[in-house]
Design a protein around this motif. Structure first.
Motif, PDB file in Angstrom:
ATOM      1  N   ASP A   1       3.006  -2.052   4.509  1.00  0.00           N
ATOM      2  CA  ASP A   1       2.307  -1.158   3.581  1.00  0.00           C
ATOM      3  C   ASP A   1       1.042  -0.614   4.239  1.00  0.00           C
ATOM      4  O   ASP A   1       0.527  -1.192   5.199  1.00  0.00           O
ATOM      5  N   ALA A   2       0.509   0.443   3.637  1.00  0.00           N
ATOM      6  CA  ALA A   2      -0.685   1.095   4.184  1.00  0.00           C
ATOM      7  C   ALA A   2      -1.912   0.200   4.161  1.00  0.00           C
ATOM      8  O   ALA A   2      -2.760   0.292   5.045  1.00  0.00           O
ATOM      9  N   LEU A   3      -2.001  -0.696   3.180  1.00  0.00           N
ATOM     10  CA  LEU A   3      -3.259  -1.430   2.991  1.00  0.00           C
ATOM     11  C   LEU A   3      -3.357  -2.758   3.755  1.00  0.00           C
ATOM     12  O   LEU A   3      -4.320  -3.484   3.595  1.00  0.00           O
ATOM     13  N   VAL A   4      -2.377  -3.048   4.596  1.00  0.00           N
ATOM     14  CA  VAL A   4      -2.406  -4.338   5.296  1.00  0.00           C
ATOM     15  C   VAL A   4      -3.469  -4.328   6.410  1.00  0.00           C
ATOM     16  O   VAL A   4      -3.593  -3.359   7.155  1.00  0.00           O
ATOM     17  N   ALA A   5      -4.257  -5.417   6.486  1.00  0.00           N
ATOM     18  CA  ALA A   5      -5.354  -5.500   7.466  1.00  0.00           C
ATOM     19  C   ALA A   5      -4.829  -5.439   8.900  1.00  0.00           C
ATOM     20  O   ALA A   5      -3.811  -6.065   9.211  1.00  0.00           O
ATOM     21  N   PRO A   6      -5.537  -4.729   9.783  1.00  0.00           N
ATOM     22  CA  PRO A   6      -5.119  -4.643  11.195  1.00  0.00           C
ATOM     23  C   PRO A   6      -5.003  -6.016  11.849  1.00  0.00           C
ATOM     24  O   PRO A   6      -4.097  -6.251  12.657  1.00  0.00           O
ATOM     25  N   GLN A   7      -5.908  -6.956  11.474  1.00  0.00           N
ATOM     26  CA  GLN A   7      -5.844  -8.309  12.069  1.00  0.00           C
ATOM     27  C   GLN A   7      -4.548  -9.019  11.690  1.00  0.00           C
ATOM     28  O   GLN A   7      -4.032  -9.826  12.448  1.00  0.00           O
TER      29      GLN A   7
ATOM     30  N   LYS B   1       5.674  -2.042  15.035  1.00  0.00           N
ATOM     31  CA  LYS B   1       5.116  -1.938  13.680  1.00  0.00           C
ATOM     32  C   LYS B   1       5.365  -0.547  13.114  1.00  0.00           C
ATOM     33  O   LYS B   1       5.062   0.448  13.770  1.00  0.00           O
ATOM     34  N   ILE B   2       5.893  -0.516  11.930  1.00  0.00           N
ATOM     35  CA  ILE B   2       6.196   0.768  11.290  1.00  0.00           C
ATOM     36  C   ILE B   2       5.546   0.810   9.911  1.00  0.00           C
ATOM     37  O   ILE B   2       5.816  -0.038   9.053  1.00  0.00           O
ATOM     38  N   ALA B   3       4.651   1.794   9.726  1.00  0.00           N
ATOM     39  CA  ALA B   3       3.987   1.944   8.417  1.00  0.00           C
ATOM     40  C   ALA B   3       4.935   2.663   7.464  1.00  0.00           C
ATOM     41  O   ALA B   3       5.482   3.707   7.787  1.00  0.00           O
ATOM     42  N   VAL B   4       5.148   2.047   6.327  1.00  0.00           N
ATOM     43  CA  VAL B   4       5.987   2.685   5.301  1.00  0.00           C
ATOM     44  C   VAL B   4       5.251   2.630   3.966  1.00  0.00           C
ATOM     45  O   VAL B   4       4.435   1.760   3.738  1.00  0.00           O
ATOM     46  N   GLY B   5       5.567   3.530   3.119  1.00  0.00           N
ATOM     47  CA  GLY B   5       4.995   3.432   1.759  1.00  0.00           C
ATOM     48  C   GLY B   5       3.623   4.031   1.671  1.00  0.00           C
ATOM     49  O   GLY B   5       2.781   3.884   2.557  1.00  0.00           O
ATOM     50  N   LYS B   6       3.420   4.729   0.562  1.00  0.00           N
ATOM     51  CA  LYS B   6       2.121   5.320   0.290  1.00  0.00           C
ATOM     52  C   LYS B   6       1.337   4.346  -0.568  1.00  0.00           C
ATOM     53  O   LYS B   6       1.833   3.337  -1.007  1.00  0.00           O
TER      54      LYS B   6
ATOM     55  N   ALA C   1      11.948   7.876  -1.034  1.00  0.00           N
ATOM     56  CA  ALA C   1      11.242   7.141   0.017  1.00  0.00           C
ATOM     57  C   ALA C   1      11.645   5.670  -0.024  1.00  0.00           C
ATOM     58  O   ALA C   1      11.836   5.048   1.012  1.00  0.00           O
ATOM     59  N   GLN C   2      11.779   5.115  -1.216  1.00  0.00           N
ATOM     60  CA  GLN C   2      12.171   3.714  -1.330  1.00  0.00           C
ATOM     61  C   GLN C   2      13.581   3.506  -0.774  1.00  0.00           C
ATOM     62  O   GLN C   2      13.834   2.533  -0.061  1.00  0.00           O
ATOM     63  N   ARG C   3      14.466   4.450  -1.092  1.00  0.00           N
ATOM     64  CA  ARG C   3      15.839   4.324  -0.558  1.00  0.00           C
ATOM     65  C   ARG C   3      15.829   4.361   0.963  1.00  0.00           C
ATOM     66  O   ARG C   3      16.593   3.667   1.628  1.00  0.00           O
ATOM     67  N   PHE C   4      14.921   5.182   1.529  1.00  0.00           N
ATOM     68  CA  PHE C   4      14.809   5.287   2.977  1.00  0.00           C
ATOM     69  C   PHE C   4      14.310   3.956   3.565  1.00  0.00           C
ATOM     70  O   PHE C   4      14.805   3.503   4.594  1.00  0.00           O
TER      71      PHE C   4
END
Ligand code: SAH
Length: 255
Positions: free
Chosen positions: A35-41, A51-56, A64-67
């Motif tokens: 998810d977008a809000l996960v800490a970089p650490q 690492k692949i960012a998904v989800g707004k 988008a969810q189906r994808f």
């Protein structure tokens, strides 16, 4: 290859609120969809993973969810350890069931690693227990938001019936939440707390009464926020009003 998809809770924001189990799964991960809000650490623990960012942040649509579901299935066909890393706990307001159903249908093994949900982080931030002996024996986690095409549900009934309610994804809807709850008979004097960015350096706690919720919510920024309602907050709210020299209009503020 016997692949497994792990649905992992990243916790509410602070990187050190990740569970040991989650960290161990991340260390072994070949690929992480986060998810977008996960800490970089937190992401950095998955040293070897793509690492692949998904989800707004919110309002992710069903296409988008189906994808995402498809990406998880495809990844499980190519990698042994696939991680779907979600904010808070994966099983609360995280569309985990859609992913679980898709994986099950595709015959792919999955495992859920729980995380600290925003309600717990917010309760810790305020320093007030969501349940309390003799006062609050029910705490409900709720969102007034529904996905497109989803039938309306009576979220307000849950809030009114519960001793304590924690409202997710509701800070931007404060005016309608307030109006709906007042119309349903919830007292305007019900103590509320709005907690933004719980556990993060930008954490803010705003305290007040339900009738003031729209004004309180105007003070919060763009970070994720929950609204807590219930008598358990009364002491904290009254103490703030007292500190502000008895002027309830100034009761909302930083803590
Ligand atoms: N699965 C997550 C919730 C995802 S829905 C969990 O268990 O916490 C996203 C909503 O969670 C946000 O709109 C906000 O209401 C809440 N939220 C997430 N992180 C938060 C934080 N650090 N502080 C306050 N609220 C947060």
């Amino acid at each position: 290859m016997s692949a497994k998809v792990y649905l992992v809770g990243a916790g509410p924001g602070a990187a050190d609120l990740l569970t040991l189990r989650a960290a161990r799964v991340l260390e072994r991960a070949d690929i992480v969809f986060h998810d977008a809000l996960v800490a970089p650490q937190t992401l950095a623990i998955a040293e070897r993973a793509t690492k692949i960012a998904v989800g707004k942040r919110s309002g992710r649509n069903s296409t988008a969810q189906r994808f995402i579901n498809k990406q998880l299935i495809d990844a499980a066909r190519r990698h042994a350890v696939v991680v779907r890393l979600k904010g808070g706990d994966p099983m609360l307001f995280g569309r985990a069931q859609e992913e679980i159903d898709a994986l099950t249908k595709a015959g792919i093994e999955f495992e859920v690693v729980p995380g600290v949900t925003a309600a717990c982080a917010a309760s810790a931030a305020v320093g007030v227990s969501l349940t309390r002996r003799g006062m609050a024996r029910t705490a409900c986690l709720i969102t007034p938001r529904s996905a497109e095409g989803e039938p309306e549900n009576d979220w307000a009934a849950g809030v009114v019936a519960a001793d304590t309610a924690v409202i997710y994804m509701g800070a931007g809807l404060s005016e309608s939440i307030c109006a709906t709850l007042l119309a349903r008979g919830q007292a305007g004097g019900t103590p509320v707390a709005v907690v933004e960015n719980a556990t993060l350096p930008a954490q803010r706690v705003l305290l007040g009464k339900l009738r003031d919720l729209p004004r309180i919510a105007q003070e919060i920024g763009p970070g994720p926020a929950v609204i807590i309602l219930g008598e358990v907050l009364r002491q904290a709210v009254d103490a703030r009003i007292f500190r502000e020299k008895g002027n309830p209009r100034r009761c909302a503020g930083r803590m």
